[in-house]
Design a protein around this motif. Structure first.
Motif, PDB file in Angstrom:
ATOM      1  N   UNK A 273       0.833  -1.197   0.000  1.00 44.69           N
ATOM      2  CA  UNK A 273       0.000   0.000   0.000  1.00 44.69           C
ATOM      3  C   UNK A 273       0.870   1.250   0.000  1.00 44.69           C
ATOM      4  N   UNK A 274       0.319   2.339  -0.536  1.00 44.98           N
ATOM      5  CA  UNK A 274       1.102   3.562  -0.695  1.00 44.98           C
ATOM      6  C   UNK A 274       0.431   4.770  -0.056  1.00 44.98           C
ATOM      7  N   UNK A 275      -0.220   4.559   1.102  1.00 45.71           N
ATOM      8  CA  UNK A 275      -0.739   5.698   1.845  1.00 45.71           C
ATOM      9  C   UNK A 275       0.421   6.419   2.531  1.00 45.71           C
ATOM     10  N   UNK A 276       0.138   7.580   3.055  1.00 47.38           N
ATOM     11  CA  UNK A 276       1.178   8.367   3.726  1.00 47.38           C
ATOM     12  C   UNK A 276       1.804   7.592   4.882  1.00 47.38           C
ATOM     13  N   UNK A 281       6.278   4.513   7.186  1.00 48.25           N
ATOM     14  CA  UNK A 281       6.763   3.358   7.946  1.00 48.25           C
ATOM     15  C   UNK A 281       7.901   2.656   7.213  1.00 48.25           C
ATOM     16  N   UNK A 282       7.775   2.499   5.891  1.00 47.62           N
ATOM     17  CA  UNK A 282       8.849   1.863   5.135  1.00 47.62           C
ATOM     18  C   UNK A 282      10.143   2.681   5.227  1.00 47.62           C
ATOM     19  N   UNK A 283       9.993   3.994   5.209  1.00 49.51           N
ATOM     20  CA  UNK A 283      11.178   4.852   5.335  1.00 49.51           C
ATOM     21  C   UNK A 283      11.800   4.704   6.722  1.00 49.51           C
ATOM     22  N   UNK A 284      10.954   4.627   7.736  1.00 45.12           N
ATOM     23  CA  UNK A 284      11.457   4.404   9.108  1.00 45.12           C
ATOM     24  C   UNK A 284      12.198   3.079   9.199  1.00 45.12           C
ATOM     25  N   UNK A 285      11.641   2.051   8.571  1.00 46.85           N
ATOM     26  CA  UNK A 285      12.233   0.716   8.595  1.00 46.85           C
ATOM     27  C   UNK A 285      13.637   0.733   8.002  1.00 46.85           C
TER      28      UNK A 285
END
Length: 592
Positions: A273-276, A281-285
């Motif tokens: 999914x590509x919600x904000x 979260x992916x960037x945090x990961x």
């Protein structure tokens, strides 16, 4: 040796008995008695083999008060282990009780019992009745995890898959409810610690007033629920409480509690999914700089669901690179003997998946090494299937061919329910699955619906056009149809359909090629693989988007279009002959 003893006492023929689970619990209580008597928590004595005496023994044990430090600082463990212990022997044949008591006594007398092996053997025997995931997943997760030290297993699914880790270190598991077999495991093996709790909402295991941290962790979360507003309240500063998806909270929790290696298996909604919130979260990961690999496993490993399973592997050491491994192809699938409630497929070639973690043995066919710094600054796409798309292939007519995801070729329009209002004059003809003929074409629909102004916008969004391909996603899931050139201006698809409308500037010459592929044997197999096995068969939108479509040449597409015309002619002839036969039959009846 202890595993052999358990296997000898629990032959496979007993699994069909209605007292089988009670018998496993009884064995666990006998082994617990053996260990406790060796530690002098219980008096040394011979095990009775009569129902009445055994019931009396378990009743006395259940009433004993044990030191709090013994049962892993939780007195409830002792109570759960022995509750209703005096009732179990009544459910089991006398000769089986006698055999079990004599065998345990003999093994204890000759020091044959290795108590750290017994809980695992009992759980493996109990697993067919309580757990349906393929065992190979447990083997993969354990092979990827660290060894020694303390290992955190945050729920019952994780504990069942990772219990073997208790052979090499301390295992800690928090569970929403503790079963008898879990409680007995704690009494038999001092390296197993189980407490009641929930990893996100109510974590367990404290040390000096703080949440205890562990060396390693193995986590399995098979579904992603969404919490209510303010339901997650974190007093330990582990989580971002603005996030309400359990999957993302679960991963953050695992990263927080485990300092060394972490292995987490999830359905991977946050990857797709590509919600904000999902992108953040992916960037945090990635910024944690612990992520070592993401593995995409095949669809069908989760019972009743067609979604893939993703495995995240994180380590302590800081690294700028990570491995994206796509193990979702048929090469990693094995078809099991089908059982009710079991997974549709088994995981195959686990050793090849493990090889992809090593640069020397990794294959570009299955894995790609990427720089996390570039991902953070760019698209933050972490689905391995995206990076291995150029090598993705499917078998067609016995040979592998390159393929592209369906969502790259068509606009996918999900039809919704239209409310019929008889007082309105705006009339539409609703196409249902019953309007599809045997050739796969949509015939003139009979169902009229009258739509008011509120429903007019929705109705216009699902108006059909010539060449639209329809996929039934609910009920008769997987059935395919194409809208003919002669199509009414007021035809709409009903809510059981998804409309596939060909995009411009793709390699497909026409939607007929797509229709013919989806109607082919290969297309049917692919659609069947993403169809859930619930009471009402269903195809999820994300699974349909990822469906591979072969990249046919222009010549092959021309052949497909020509074949389509021939097939329609043949079906028309069949229909004409059938109608003629019925007419003759009716005439004969009239004459009679």
């Amino acid at each position: 040796m202890s595993r052999d003893i358990v296997n000898a006492l629990v032959p496979g023929t007993l699994q069909s008995k209605n007292w089988y689970q009670a018998y496993l619990i009884l064995l666990g209580q006998l082994f617990a008695w053996a260990r406790l008597s060796e530690l002098e928590f219980l008096p040394e004595r011979e095990l009775p083999d009569k129902h009445s005496e055994l019931e009396q023994l378990f009743r006395e044990i259940g009433q004993r008060k044990v030191p709090e430090t013994f049962a892993n600082r939780d007195q409830r463990i002792w109570q759960i282990a022995w509750q209703q212990g005096d009732e179990l022997p009544e459910q089991i044949p006398v000769d089986e009780i006698t055999r079990a008591c004599h065998s345990v006594m003999t093994a204890k007398r000759h020091n044959l019992l290795k108590y750290n092996e017994i809980p695992l053997a009992l759980h493996h025997r109990f697993r067919p009745h309580s757990f349906a995931l393929p065992e190979a997943i447990g083997g993969l997760l354990q092979a990827l995890s660290g060894s020694g030290g303390s290992c955190y297993l945050p729920n019952v699914d994780s504990f069942i898959l990772g219990a073997d880790l208790a052979l090499t270190g301390q295992v800690y598991s928090e569970q929403s409810s503790i079963s008898k077999l879990d409680a007995l495991s704690v009494l038999i093996n001092p390296d197993i610690h189980i407490a009641q709790g929930h990893p996100v909402l109510e974590p367990a295991f404290f040390e000096s007033g703080q949440l205890q941290k562990f060396d390693h962790g193995v986590g399995l979360l098979t579904a992603d629920r969404r919490y209510k507003v303010n339901e997650v309240r974190d007093i330990f500063q582990r989580l971002d409480t603005r996030v309400r998806n359990e999957e993302m909270l679960f991963i953050r929790h695992m990263f927080w509690r485990c300092s060394e290696q972490v292995v987490i298996a999830v359905s991977g909604g946050f990857l797709q999914k590509n919600t904000e919130h999902h992108i953040a979260f992916r960037r945090w990961l990635l910024k944690q700089n612990r992520l070592h690999a993401i593995i995409k496993l095949p669809k069908g490993l989760l019972p009743g669901r067609a979604t893939p399973l993703y495995v995240l592997v994180a380590k302590r050491q800081v690294t700028n690179n990570m491995h994206l491994i796509d193990a979702s192809s048929d090469y990693f699938k094995a078809t099991p003997v089908r059982k009710k409630g079991a997974a549709r497929i088994q995981l195959n070639n686990v050793d090849v998946i493990l090889e992809q973690m090593n640069e020397e043995t990794a294959s570009p066919r299955f894995s790609k090494k990427v720089d996390k710094r570039q991902l953070i600054q760019g698209s933050v796409i972490l689905d391995p299937g995206h990076y291995c798309a150029d090598t993705r292939r499917i078998d067609l007519l016995g040979k592998p061919v390159a393929a592209t995801h369906l969502e790259s070729l068509v606009d996918i329009i999900r039809a919704q329910a239209l409310r019929d209002n008889n007082l309105e004059k705006q009339t539409f003809l609703e196409v249902t699955a019953n309007d599809i003929n045997e050739a796969g074409e949509v015939e003139h629909p009979e169902k009229e619906i009258h739509v008011d102004e509120k429903g007019l916008k929705r109705a216009k969004q699902q108006l059909l056009r010539p060449g639209d391909v329809l996929v039934v996603i609910k009920g008769q899931a997987g059935r395919i149809a194409i809208v003919p050139d002669v199509c009414g201006l007021n035809w709409v698809a009903n809510q059981s359909f998804v409309i596939l409308r060909l995009k411009q500037n793709t390699y497909l010459n026409s939607s007929i090629v797509l229709f013919r592929f989806l109607r082919s044997q290969t297309g049917k197999i692919l659609l069947d693989s993403i169809c859930t096995e619930s009471q009402v068969p269903f195809i999820h939108g994300n699974d349909l988007k990822q469906l591979p479509v072969p990249e046919w040449s222009s010549f092959e597409q021309q052949q497909a279009e020509q074949s389509h015309r021939e097939i329609l002619k043949l079906y028309a002839q069949v229909r004409f002959i059938r109608d003629k036969a019925r007419m003759i039959e009716n005439e004969l009846l009239k004459e009679a």
